[in-house]
Design an enzyme around this catalytic site. Structure first.
Site, PDB file in Angstrom:
ATOM      1  N   SER A   1       0.842  -1.203   0.000  1.00 23.92           N
ATOM      2  CA  SER A   1       0.000   0.000   0.000  1.00 23.92           C
ATOM      3  C   SER A   1       0.874   1.249   0.000  1.00 23.92           C
ATOM      4  O   SER A   1       1.977   1.252   0.577  1.00 23.92           O
ATOM      5  CB  SER A   1      -0.885   0.020   1.246  1.00 23.92           C
ATOM      6  OG  SER A   1      -1.573   1.254   1.350  1.00 23.92           O
TER       7      SER A   1
ATOM      8  N   TYR B   1      -2.132  -0.542  10.109  1.00 24.03           N
ATOM      9  CA  TYR B   1      -2.243  -1.088   8.754  1.00 24.03           C
ATOM     10  C   TYR B   1      -1.021  -0.674   7.926  1.00 24.03           C
ATOM     11  O   TYR B   1      -0.434  -1.495   7.211  1.00 24.03           O
ATOM     12  CB  TYR B   1      -3.532  -0.582   8.107  1.00 24.03           C
ATOM     13  CG  TYR B   1      -3.638  -0.800   6.613  1.00 24.03           C
ATOM     14  CD1 TYR B   1      -4.044  -2.027   6.095  1.00 24.03           C
ATOM     15  CD2 TYR B   1      -3.354   0.242   5.713  1.00 24.03           C
ATOM     16  CE1 TYR B   1      -4.155  -2.218   4.721  1.00 24.03           C
ATOM     17  CE2 TYR B   1      -3.460   0.057   4.352  1.00 24.03           C
ATOM     18  CZ  TYR B   1      -3.860  -1.172   3.860  1.00 24.03           C
ATOM     19  OH  TYR B   1      -3.958  -1.365   2.505  1.00 24.03           O
TER      20      TYR B   1
HETATM   21  P1  NAP Z   1     -11.733  -5.382  -0.712  1.00 25.05           P
HETATM   22  O1  NAP Z   1     -12.449  -4.791  -1.865  1.00 25.05           O
HETATM   23  O2  NAP Z   1     -12.225  -5.142   0.668  1.00 25.05           O
HETATM   24  O3  NAP Z   1     -11.620  -6.975  -0.971  1.00 25.05           O
HETATM   25  C1  NAP Z   1     -10.964  -7.740  -0.017  1.00 25.05           C
HETATM   26  C2  NAP Z   1     -10.856  -9.166  -0.479  1.00 25.05           C
HETATM   27  O4  NAP Z   1     -10.119  -9.883   0.512  1.00 25.05           O
HETATM   28  C3  NAP Z   1     -12.201  -9.835  -0.617  1.00 25.05           C
HETATM   29  O5  NAP Z   1     -12.124 -10.757  -1.683  1.00 25.05           O
HETATM   30  C4  NAP Z   1     -12.349 -10.569   0.721  1.00 25.05           C
HETATM   31  O6  NAP Z   1     -13.117 -11.744   0.623  1.00 25.05           O
HETATM   32  C5  NAP Z   1     -10.929 -10.963   0.989  1.00 25.05           C
HETATM   33  N1  NAP Z   1     -10.626 -11.183   2.397  1.00 25.05           N
HETATM   34  C6  NAP Z   1     -10.850 -10.361   3.456  1.00 25.05           C
HETATM   35  N2  NAP Z   1     -10.430 -10.953   4.573  1.00 25.05           N
HETATM   36  C7  NAP Z   1      -9.938 -12.174   4.222  1.00 25.05           C
HETATM   37  C8  NAP Z   1      -9.379 -13.257   4.931  1.00 25.05           C
HETATM   38  N3  NAP Z   1      -9.226 -13.215   6.290  1.00 25.05           N
HETATM   39  N4  NAP Z   1      -8.991 -14.345   4.239  1.00 25.05           N
HETATM   40  C9  NAP Z   1      -9.155 -14.421   2.900  1.00 25.05           C
HETATM   41  N5  NAP Z   1      -9.679 -13.431   2.172  1.00 25.05           N
HETATM   42  C10 NAP Z   1     -10.076 -12.320   2.832  1.00 25.05           C
HETATM   43  O7  NAP Z   1     -10.200  -4.936  -0.688  1.00 25.05           O
HETATM   44  P2  NAP Z   1      -9.281  -4.263  -1.840  1.00 25.05           P
HETATM   45  O8  NAP Z   1      -9.449  -2.801  -1.746  1.00 25.05           O
HETATM   46  O9  NAP Z   1      -9.492  -4.965  -3.126  1.00 25.05           O
HETATM   47  O10 NAP Z   1      -7.840  -4.597  -1.224  1.00 25.05           O
HETATM   48  C11 NAP Z   1      -7.053  -5.676  -1.709  1.00 25.05           C
HETATM   49  C12 NAP Z   1      -5.631  -5.470  -1.217  1.00 25.05           C
HETATM   50  O11 NAP Z   1      -5.166  -4.200  -1.690  1.00 25.05           O
HETATM   51  C13 NAP Z   1      -5.493  -5.424   0.303  1.00 25.05           C
HETATM   52  O12 NAP Z   1      -4.310  -6.066   0.692  1.00 25.05           O
HETATM   53  C14 NAP Z   1      -5.431  -3.939   0.599  1.00 25.05           C
HETATM   54  O13 NAP Z   1      -4.744  -3.674   1.807  1.00 25.05           O
HETATM   55  C15 NAP Z   1      -4.677  -3.447  -0.607  1.00 25.05           C
HETATM   56  N6  NAP Z   1      -4.840  -2.015  -0.879  1.00 25.05           N
HETATM   57  C16 NAP Z   1      -6.043  -1.507  -1.216  1.00 25.05           C
HETATM   58  C17 NAP Z   1      -6.169  -0.140  -1.457  1.00 25.05           C
HETATM   59  C18 NAP Z   1      -7.478   0.514  -1.835  1.00 25.05           C
HETATM   60  O14 NAP Z   1      -7.546   1.767  -1.859  1.00 25.05           O
HETATM   61  N7  NAP Z   1      -8.519  -0.238  -2.140  1.00 25.05           N
HETATM   62  C19 NAP Z   1      -5.058   0.693  -1.337  1.00 25.05           C
HETATM   63  C20 NAP Z   1      -3.826   0.130  -0.997  1.00 25.05           C
HETATM   64  C21 NAP Z   1      -3.739  -1.233  -0.768  1.00 25.05           C
HETATM   65  P3  NAP Z   1     -14.650 -11.834   1.158  1.00 25.05           P
HETATM   66  O15 NAP Z   1     -15.393 -10.716   0.525  1.00 25.05           O
HETATM   67  O16 NAP Z   1     -15.122 -13.171   0.724  1.00 25.05           O
HETATM   68  O17 NAP Z   1     -14.587 -11.726   2.647  1.00 25.05           O
END
Ligand code: NAP
Length: 252
Positions: free
Chosen positions: A146, A160
């Site tokens: 991130s 985080y």
């Molecule tokens: P998201 O839309 O909330 O999706 C999260 C995904 O992770 C979902 O498929 C969820 O599955 C799964 N998940 C959550 N807890 C889990 C667990 N304990 N075991 C297995 N799967 C789990 O998140 P995102 O924004 O796509 O983020 C993905 C990655 O990018 C993360 O590592 C996040 O920190 C990083 N990131 C995101 C952003 C942003 O702005 N979005 C920025 C920087 C970094 P279910 O729905 O089935 O629970």
């Protein structure tokens, strides 16, 4: 039957960035294992979309903070698709926004358990199958970090940010450790990406709009824009790139 296509495991592949990676990987000819924790319908839709692109795809439920579930994920992939050749270590959460001094220790622990310990255990299971010294074919890993690593996420979720700092250290160390095994390890640092993490994990749906003025490109990124960078790092187009951490943050 030996698989002719590369076999990709995406943790947290049911929604957001992970789902975009799965869909794009399918169009680029990867067989795909879609891990998810709770949203079976979303995972099933991603699987259906991948299969529609002509590849094999499976959904595997499992909490990536659980060692037993991590092991079970890779066993399921072994059985249904074959040994993993590519990994996107993506599952991650923030916990509700707030100052560290006010944060519930259980929230901090849950975040670290998944984002750090889980990601390390996922990498370990993948390496057992991918490393040439263990009889594997080599391959590539992309760890999803991130922009919070350098921004620090003050007043939001510094725990985080710290968890993602650990992920960048994982990338740096594993890239060197695994180079003789034919495994490249790189990372991406997404900035503000339009996914459900802000509403569902951070409990702050308005943060995306509030943050826009601080982003040089004046917009949030899309999950697919992150997925395209990840697919580049998985592919032979980046064959001499390892230990790199690529910012995907619109200039922030
Ligand atoms: P998201 O839309 O909330 O999706 C999260 C995904 O992770 C979902 O498929 C969820 O599955 C799964 N998940 C959550 N807890 C889990 C667990 N304990 N075991 C297995 N799967 C789990 O998140 P995102 O924004 O796509 O983020 C993905 C990655 O990018 C993360 O590592 C996040 O920190 C990083 N990131 C995101 C952003 C942003 O702005 N979005 C920025 C920087 C970094 P279910 O729905 O089935 O629970």
């Amino acid at each position: 039957m030996p698989a002719s296509r590369p076999i990709l495991v995406v943790t947290g592949g049911s929604r957001g960035i992970g789902a975009a990676v799965c869909r794009r990987a399918a169009t680029e000819g990867y067989d795909v294992a879609v891990n998810y924790q709770s949203d079976a319908n979303a995972a099933a839709q991603v699987v259906q979309d991948c299969q529609g692109a002509g590849v094999r795809a499976i959904a595997v439920q499992g909490d990536m903070a659980s060692e037993a579930d991590v092991i079970q994920l890779f066993r399921a992939v072994d059985g249904d698709l074959g040994p993993v050749t590519h990994l996107v270590n993506n599952a991650g959460i923030t916990g509700p926004v707030g100052k560290l001094v006010d944060a519930d220790p259980a929230v901090i622990r849950t975040c670290i358990d998944l984002n750090v310990t889980g990601a390390i255990l996922v990498a370990q299971e993948a390496i057992k199958r991918m490393a040439k010294r263990h009889g594997g074919k080599g391959g590539a890993i992309v760890n999803v970090s991130s922009a919070a690593v350098t921004l620090g996420a003050p007043n939001l979720f510094v725990w985080y940010a710290a968890s993602k700092g650990a992920i960048d250290s994982l990338t740096a160390g594993l890239a060197i450790e695994l180079a003789p095994d034919g495994i490249r390890v790189n990372g991406v640092q997404p900035g503000m990406i339009d996914t459900e993490i802000h509403a569902k994990s951070s409990h702050d749906a308005g943060r995306l709009a509030r943050t826009l003025p601080a982003i040089p490109m004046q917009r949030a990124g899309t999950p697919d824009e992150v997925a395209r960078t990840i697919l580049f790092l998985l592919s032979d187009a980046s064959a001499y790139t390892t230990g790199a951490i690529v910012r995907v943050g619109g200039g922030r």
